[in-house]
Design a protein around this motif. Sequence first.
Motif, mmCIF file in Angstrom:
data_model
loop_
_atom_site.group_PDB
_atom_site.id
_atom_site.type_symbol
_atom_site.label_atom_id
_atom_site.label_comp_id
_atom_site.label_asym_id
_atom_site.label_seq_id
_atom_site.Cartn_x
_atom_site.Cartn_y
_atom_site.Cartn_z
ATOM 1 N N ASN A 66 0.807 -1.211 0.000
ATOM 2 C CA ASN A 66 0.000 0.000 0.000
ATOM 3 C C ASN A 66 0.847 1.270 0.000
ATOM 4 N N ILE A 67 1.855 1.331 0.830
ATOM 5 C CA ILE A 67 2.690 2.532 0.890
ATOM 6 C C ILE A 67 3.342 2.791 -0.466
ATOM 7 N N ALA A 68 3.859 1.752 -1.096
ATOM 8 C CA ALA A 68 4.527 1.916 -2.390
ATOM 9 C C ALA A 68 3.546 2.370 -3.467
ATOM 10 N N VAL A 69 2.365 1.785 -3.506
ATOM 11 C CA VAL A 69 1.379 2.173 -4.520
ATOM 12 C C VAL A 69 0.950 3.621 -4.299
ATOM 13 N N THR A 96 3.681 5.385 6.725
ATOM 14 C CA THR A 96 4.311 4.299 7.490
ATOM 15 C C THR A 96 3.669 4.157 8.858
ATOM 16 N N PHE A 97 3.380 5.268 9.517
ATOM 17 C CA PHE A 97 2.723 5.210 10.828
ATOM 18 C C PHE A 97 1.346 4.558 10.708
ATOM 19 N N ILE A 98 0.605 4.935 9.669
ATOM 20 C CA ILE A 98 -0.715 4.320 9.464
ATOM 21 C C ILE A 98 -0.555 2.821 9.251
ATOM 22 N N SER A 99 0.408 2.430 8.431
ATOM 23 C CA SER A 99 0.592 1.020 8.097
ATOM 24 C C SER A 99 1.106 0.191 9.265
ATOM 25 N N THR A 100 2.180 0.657 9.885
ATOM 26 C CA THR A 100 2.838 -0.179 10.896
ATOM 27 C C THR A 100 2.186 -0.103 12.269
ATOM 28 N N GLU A 101 1.492 0.991 12.556
ATOM 29 C CA GLU A 101 0.907 1.136 13.889
ATOM 30 C C GLU A 101 -0.610 0.985 13.889
ATOM 31 N N ILE A 102 -1.305 1.722 13.038
ATOM 32 C CA ILE A 102 -2.770 1.677 13.061
ATOM 33 C C ILE A 102 -3.292 0.436 12.350
ATOM 34 N N HIS A 103 -2.885 0.237 11.104
ATOM 35 C CA HIS A 103 -3.348 -0.927 10.335
ATOM 36 C C HIS A 103 -3.052 -2.220 11.107
ATOM 37 N N ARG A 104 -1.834 -2.356 11.551
ATOM 38 C CA ARG A 104 -1.422 -3.567 12.273
ATOM 39 C C ARG A 104 -2.214 -3.763 13.565
ATOM 40 N N ASP A 139 -7.629 21.138 7.289
ATOM 41 C CA ASP A 139 -8.802 20.266 7.201
ATOM 42 C C ASP A 139 -8.437 18.805 7.005
ATOM 43 N N TYR A 140 -7.183 18.558 6.589
ATOM 44 C CA TYR A 140 -6.737 17.196 6.334
ATOM 45 C C TYR A 140 -5.500 16.906 7.167
ATOM 46 N N LEU A 141 -5.035 15.702 7.139
ATOM 47 C CA LEU A 141 -3.921 15.298 8.002
ATOM 48 C C LEU A 141 -2.712 16.210 7.888
ATOM 49 N N LEU A 142 -2.362 16.555 6.660
ATOM 50 C CA LEU A 142 -1.099 17.241 6.442
ATOM 51 C C LEU A 142 -1.262 18.618 5.809
ATOM 52 N N GLY A 143 -2.476 19.153 5.840
ATOM 53 C CA GLY A 143 -2.679 20.478 5.277
ATOM 54 C C GLY A 143 -4.117 20.735 4.881
ATOM 55 N N ASP A 144 -4.287 21.652 3.935
ATOM 56 C CA ASP A 144 -5.620 22.074 3.525
ATOM 57 C C ASP A 144 -6.178 21.297 2.340
ATOM 58 N N HIS A 145 -5.427 20.329 1.848
ATOM 59 C CA HIS A 145 -5.931 19.466 0.783
ATOM 60 C C HIS A 145 -5.605 18.017 1.148
ATOM 61 N N PRO A 146 -6.401 17.076 0.646
ATOM 62 C CA PRO A 146 -6.143 15.678 0.990
ATOM 63 C C PRO A 146 -4.890 15.150 0.302
ATOM 64 N N SER A 147 -4.226 14.261 0.998
ATOM 65 C CA SER A 147 -3.073 13.556 0.433
ATOM 66 C C SER A 147 -3.411 12.070 0.409
ATOM 67 N N VAL A 148 -2.533 11.288 -0.167
ATOM 68 C CA VAL A 148 -2.759 9.841 -0.174
ATOM 69 C C VAL A 148 -2.818 9.289 1.250
ATOM 70 N N ALA A 149 -2.168 9.951 2.207
ATOM 71 C CA ALA A 149 -2.226 9.503 3.605
ATOM 72 C C ALA A 149 -3.646 9.620 4.153
ATOM 73 N N ASP A 150 -4.372 10.644 3.752
ATOM 74 C CA ASP A 150 -5.762 10.789 4.189
ATOM 75 C C ASP A 150 -6.607 9.617 3.705
ATOM 76 N N PHE A 151 -6.347 9.164 2.481
ATOM 77 C CA PHE A 151 -7.153 8.069 1.940
ATOM 78 C C PHE A 151 -6.864 6.755 2.668
ATOM 79 N N TYR A 152 -5.607 6.566 3.041
ATOM 80 C CA TYR A 152 -5.271 5.361 3.810
ATOM 81 C C TYR A 152 -5.906 5.447 5.196
ATOM 82 N N LEU A 153 -5.817 6.602 5.836
ATOM 83 C CA LEU A 153 -6.436 6.745 7.154
ATOM 84 C C LEU A 153 -7.946 6.566 7.060
ATOM 85 N N PHE A 154 -8.544 7.004 5.960
ATOM 86 C CA PHE A 154 -9.988 6.836 5.770
ATOM 87 C C PHE A 154 -10.382 5.364 5.851
ATOM 88 N N VAL A 155 -9.596 4.495 5.254
ATOM 89 C CA VAL A 155 -9.884 3.055 5.336
ATOM 90 C C VAL A 155 -9.827 2.595 6.793
#
Length: 194
Positions: A66-69, A96-104, A139-155
Amino acid sequence: MKLYYAPLACSLADHIALLEAGMQFEREQVDLRTKRTATGRDITEITGKSYVPALVLDDGEVVTENIAVLDWIAGRYPALGLEGPLGRTRLLEALTFISTEIHRAFKPFWHNRSVAEKAHAAETINRHMQYFSDRMRGDYLLGDHPSVADFYLFVMLLWAQRFGVTIPEEIVALGDRLSRRAAVREAMSVEGLL
């Protein structure tokens, strides 16, 4: 380009990101229990692994994990990344934090563990979500627009909802904002999640 996904798996983040970026791609569902794609292929023939996501690029290269994609998508569509000298580093840090800590941390819920293990996991997930809540920069994790990290956190937010895990209000509000985006609604509709 083709995305191999499973409904409600972390590949949903990639699905959303590809749509958000306006990229042209095909998609094929994978049954994670049987390891078969909708057309009957074994997913390990495509990826060498028995899970999703798998993104087959136009030149035949396959990107997994997921992180690579998500990093690949953000690299081609910089609006889903972060600007500045540490932009890509901060994005990878969040992914990485989402993957290794939250997802896991959701593992006890997916593998039918004890009530005590699930309670401990829920506390861990809440604590990690609070980390993001305390550090949101707009409004989003890392600023005022969504990043791919927001989409992973959304899941991860969908998983929290599914398993009744309490999360901070700021992160709930983030999930609400994301759920109103056209790309999120389309991906969820295709995956049968609406």
